[in-house]
Motif scaffolding. Structure first.
Motif, PDB file in Angstrom:
ATOM      1  N   LEU A   4       0.822  -1.205   0.000  1.00 31.67           N
ATOM      2  CA  LEU A   4       0.000   0.000   0.000  1.00 31.67           C
ATOM      3  C   LEU A   4       0.863   1.264   0.000  1.00 31.67           C
ATOM      4  O   LEU A   4       0.567   2.245  -0.699  1.00 31.67           O
ATOM      5  CB  LEU A   4      -0.935  -0.004   1.210  1.00 31.67           C
ATOM      6  CG  LEU A   4      -2.082  -1.024   1.159  1.00 31.67           C
ATOM      7  CD1 LEU A   4      -2.850  -1.021   2.478  1.00 31.67           C
ATOM      8  CD2 LEU A   4      -3.029  -0.710   0.009  1.00 31.67           C
ATOM      9  N   TYR A  17     -11.906   5.965  -0.459  1.00 33.61           N
ATOM     10  CA  TYR A  17     -11.075   4.759  -0.315  1.00 33.61           C
ATOM     11  C   TYR A  17     -11.558   3.655  -1.266  1.00 33.61           C
ATOM     12  O   TYR A  17     -10.754   2.914  -1.838  1.00 33.61           O
ATOM     13  CB  TYR A  17     -11.137   4.280   1.131  1.00 33.61           C
ATOM     14  CG  TYR A  17     -10.364   3.008   1.414  1.00 33.61           C
ATOM     15  CD1 TYR A  17      -8.995   3.036   1.625  1.00 33.61           C
ATOM     16  CD2 TYR A  17     -11.010   1.771   1.457  1.00 33.61           C
ATOM     17  CE1 TYR A  17      -8.278   1.873   1.869  1.00 33.61           C
ATOM     18  CE2 TYR A  17     -10.310   0.603   1.715  1.00 33.61           C
ATOM     19  CZ  TYR A  17      -8.941   0.658   1.920  1.00 33.61           C
ATOM     20  OH  TYR A  17      -8.246  -0.499   2.165  1.00 33.61           O
ATOM     21  N   ASP A  26     -16.976   0.290   6.326  1.00 28.27           N
ATOM     22  CA  ASP A  26     -16.193  -0.419   5.309  1.00 28.27           C
ATOM     23  C   ASP A  26     -16.792  -1.787   5.002  1.00 28.27           C
ATOM     24  O   ASP A  26     -16.867  -2.201   3.834  1.00 28.27           O
ATOM     25  CB  ASP A  26     -14.746  -0.588   5.767  1.00 28.27           C
ATOM     26  CG  ASP A  26     -13.948   0.712   5.653  1.00 28.27           C
ATOM     27  OD1 ASP A  26     -14.541   1.707   5.177  1.00 28.27           O
ATOM     28  OD2 ASP A  26     -12.778   0.727   6.055  1.00 28.27           O
ATOM     29  N   GLU A  74       0.907   4.028  -3.121  1.00 31.94           N
ATOM     30  CA  GLU A  74       0.532   5.432  -2.910  1.00 31.94           C
ATOM     31  C   GLU A  74       1.598   6.391  -3.430  1.00 31.94           C
ATOM     32  O   GLU A  74       1.295   7.541  -3.771  1.00 31.94           O
ATOM     33  CB  GLU A  74       0.285   5.668  -1.413  1.00 31.94           C
ATOM     34  CG  GLU A  74      -0.998   5.020  -0.898  1.00 31.94           C
ATOM     35  CD  GLU A  74      -1.156   5.171   0.608  1.00 31.94           C
ATOM     36  OE1 GLU A  74      -0.229   5.735   1.236  1.00 31.94           O
ATOM     37  OE2 GLU A  74      -2.181   4.715   1.143  1.00 31.94           O
ATOM     38  N   SER A 133      -4.898  -4.755  -3.571  1.00 36.19           N
ATOM     39  CA  SER A 133      -4.220  -4.446  -2.310  1.00 36.19           C
ATOM     40  C   SER A 133      -5.211  -3.950  -1.259  1.00 36.19           C
ATOM     41  O   SER A 133      -5.127  -4.310  -0.083  1.00 36.19           O
ATOM     42  CB  SER A 133      -3.137  -3.391  -2.541  1.00 36.19           C
ATOM     43  OG  SER A 133      -2.186  -3.850  -3.474  1.00 36.19           O
ATOM     44  N   LYS A 134      -6.138  -3.083  -1.689  1.00 35.27           N
ATOM     45  CA  LYS A 134      -7.133  -2.588  -0.746  1.00 35.27           C
ATOM     46  C   LYS A 134      -8.067  -3.705  -0.271  1.00 35.27           C
ATOM     47  O   LYS A 134      -8.501  -3.716   0.882  1.00 35.27           O
ATOM     48  CB  LYS A 134      -7.935  -1.452  -1.384  1.00 35.27           C
ATOM     49  CG  LYS A 134      -7.126  -0.162  -1.526  1.00 35.27           C
ATOM     50  CD  LYS A 134      -7.982   0.996  -2.000  1.00 35.27           C
ATOM     51  CE  LYS A 134      -7.158   2.293  -1.999  1.00 35.27           C
ATOM     52  NZ  LYS A 134      -7.966   3.463  -2.417  1.00 35.27           N
ATOM     53  N   THR A 135      -8.368  -4.637  -1.168  1.00 33.98           N
ATOM     54  CA  THR A 135      -9.188  -5.784  -0.771  1.00 33.98           C
ATOM     55  C   THR A 135      -8.472  -6.608   0.285  1.00 33.98           C
ATOM     56  O   THR A 135      -9.065  -7.016   1.296  1.00 33.98           O
ATOM     57  CB  THR A 135      -9.506  -6.670  -1.996  1.00 33.98           C
ATOM     58  OG1 THR A 135     -10.174  -5.879  -2.982  1.00 33.98           O
ATOM     59  CG2 THR A 135     -10.398  -7.842  -1.596  1.00 33.98           C
ATOM     60  N   THR A 158      -3.845  -1.816  -7.051  1.00 30.98           N
ATOM     61  CA  THR A 158      -4.368  -1.005  -5.951  1.00 30.98           C
ATOM     62  C   THR A 158      -5.661  -1.597  -5.408  1.00 30.98           C
ATOM     63  O   THR A 158      -5.862  -1.713  -4.183  1.00 30.98           O
ATOM     64  CB  THR A 158      -4.622   0.435  -6.410  1.00 30.98           C
ATOM     65  OG1 THR A 158      -3.414   0.974  -6.957  1.00 30.98           O
ATOM     66  CG2 THR A 158      -5.095   1.301  -5.242  1.00 30.98           C
ATOM     67  N   ASN A 185      -8.388  -4.650   3.558  1.00 30.16           N
ATOM     68  CA  ASN A 185      -9.675  -4.687   4.250  1.00 30.16           C
ATOM     69  C   ASN A 185      -9.864  -6.024   4.952  1.00 30.16           C
ATOM     70  O   ASN A 185     -10.332  -6.101   6.101  1.00 30.16           O
ATOM     71  CB  ASN A 185     -10.805  -4.435   3.252  1.00 30.16           C
ATOM     72  CG  ASN A 185     -12.053  -3.904   3.933  1.00 30.16           C
ATOM     73  OD1 ASN A 185     -11.974  -3.033   4.782  1.00 30.16           O
ATOM     74  ND2 ASN A 185     -13.194  -4.453   3.572  1.00 30.16           N
ATOM     75  N   SER A 197     -18.256  -2.722   1.522  1.00 33.68           N
ATOM     76  CA  SER A 197     -17.559  -3.812   0.836  1.00 33.68           C
ATOM     77  C   SER A 197     -18.552  -4.861   0.347  1.00 33.68           C
ATOM     78  O   SER A 197     -18.462  -5.346  -0.791  1.00 33.68           O
ATOM     79  CB  SER A 197     -16.542  -4.446   1.782  1.00 33.68           C
ATOM     80  OG  SER A 197     -15.920  -5.561   1.183  1.00 33.68           O
TER      81      SER A 197
END
Length: 395
Positions: free
Chosen positions: A207, A271, A305, A211, A233-235, A230, A238, A309
């Motif tokens: 992450l 986000y 979130d 960024e 990665s966010k998944t 990205t 989370n 999600s």
């Protein structure tokens, strides 16, 4: 609609629920067996009492027969049916028809020689001679005082003792049966804890480096690849946050502050912006200004979130999500797959998953439930299969 007010979602509560269900069934079966044994015991005590009364009743019956014989012989002089203050009696002919009776009941079972009914004992005897045309004589006396109360008291005392012993045995028996499940759950918790610990460094590294990439200086093909990385990665991030909360929630101290929900929601929507974009989801929002809630900021962010999600994960390509913030509620509505009505009550249970076509461990809504319970929030779910789901949080 499901209203969530007091929801205990940890595994220990599931264990307690299993324990209560087993003990209830076990206790019910134990009571049935004890009731059957008590019925047999009561019958034996009743028969024993009747046998103890048989000789005395036989003597009274013989006395009455002598009086009937005397009346039969002297019928031209005396026509009064003989009575005795110690008992009531009745005589019947050979067709079982009543000739005369002083009994308290009109119906007598002449096929039994002795029996108990309505606190009276009835003794039946067949006459050798047809005095006054009678073939049968019945004697009625009061049952011994409080004999049944003594029996019931004994049954209650011993029954309670035996039942308590059986429940204690059942409790320890269930403990033995649950031990393999406890060991499995403990192993799973340790695995999750170790996994989250190992994921921490690589997730943060991915992450942080993403960024720092300026996608505007990259060509379109490479920029799309970076976006995919990205999103992935966010998944993962989370999911990592969910697992961390799952394992460490009992160690996390809440730090309640005044949170501007409009700003927080805008931050969380930003986000998830790439996820909205990847599924071409149309997002519409209605956010009221100045809605302040005193709550742990990280926890309410985690709550939002997980709901967002799910709204993205189970939505269709080109679907829609509508988010509305009012003074006392947050409502998130999607056009996703929906949930069957008979399964809505189960969505807050940990590891519950009703659609295996998408990823996840089934822990997101259980975390929502835990946070909602901590802050006495109410979570309502309306869902229509194939049309979508609405999640409403009120306070």
């Amino acid at each position: 609609m499901l209203a969530l007010k007091n929801w205990d979602i940890n595994l220990r509560s599931r264990e307690k629920k299993t324990l209560r269900s087993f003990l209830f069934l076990y206790a019910f079966l134990a009571l049935l067996i004890l009731a059957f044994v008590a019925f047999l015991y009561y019958g034996l005590e009743r028969d024993l009492m009747l046998q103890n009364q048989r000789e005395a009743l036989s003597n009274l019956t013989n006395e009455q027969i002598v009086r009937l014989k005397s009346l039969h012989v002297n019928l031209d002089k005396e026509q009064t049916y003989p009575r005795d203050e110690r008992f009531n009696s009745a005589i019947y002919d050979s067709s079982l028809k009543q000739i005369f009776s002083t009994l308290s009941t009109p119906k007598v079972n002449l096929y039994e020689d002795i029996y108990l009914k309505n606190d009276h004992i009835y003794f039946i005897k067949e006459l050798e001679s047809y005095y006054l045309g009678a073939r049968y004589i019945a004697i009625e006396v009061d049952a011994p005082h409080s004999w049944d109360k003594k029996v019931f008291r004994k049954l209650l005392i011993y029954g309670a003792i035996i039942f308590s012993i059986l429940v204690v045995i059942g409790y320890f028996l269930l403990g033995l049966l649950l031990r393999p499940m406890k060991d499995t759950i403990s192993l799973l918790d340790r695995f999750i804890k170790d996994t989250t610990h190992e994921l921490n460094t690589p997730v943060n590294a991915i992450l942080s480096n993403i960024e720092m990439i300026d996608t505007q200086t990259l060509d379109e093909s490479l920029a799309k690849k970076i976006k995919r990385i990205t999103i992935a990665s966010k998944t993962i991030a989370n999911l990592y946050d969910d697992l961390t909360y799952l394992v460490l929630s009992h160690q996390i101290l809440s730090q309640d502050v005044e949170v501007d929900l409009k700003l927080l929601i805008e931050e969380r929507l930003e986000y998830f912006s790439l996820l909205f974009e990847s599924k071409k989801i149309e997002l519409s929002v209605e956010l009221k200004e100045g809605v302040i809630l005193t709550i742990d900021r990280k926890k309410v962010a985690k709550l939002l979130d997980n709901i967002l999600s799910n709204a993205i994960k189970y939505n269709k390509i080109g679907g829609m999500i509508h988010l509305c913030l009012t003074q006392n509620s947050i409502e998130i509505k999607d056009s996703g797959r929906g949930i069957e009505k008979n399964k809505i009550n189960q969505v807050f249970e940990r590891y519950s998953r009703f659609d295996r076509s998408v990823g996840g461990f089934g822990i997101g809504l259980s975390i929502v439930a835990a946070i909602a319970k901590e802050y006495t929030l109410q979570v309502n779910i309306d869902s229509i299969l194939g049309e979508g789901t609405t999640v409403r949080i009120t306070w």
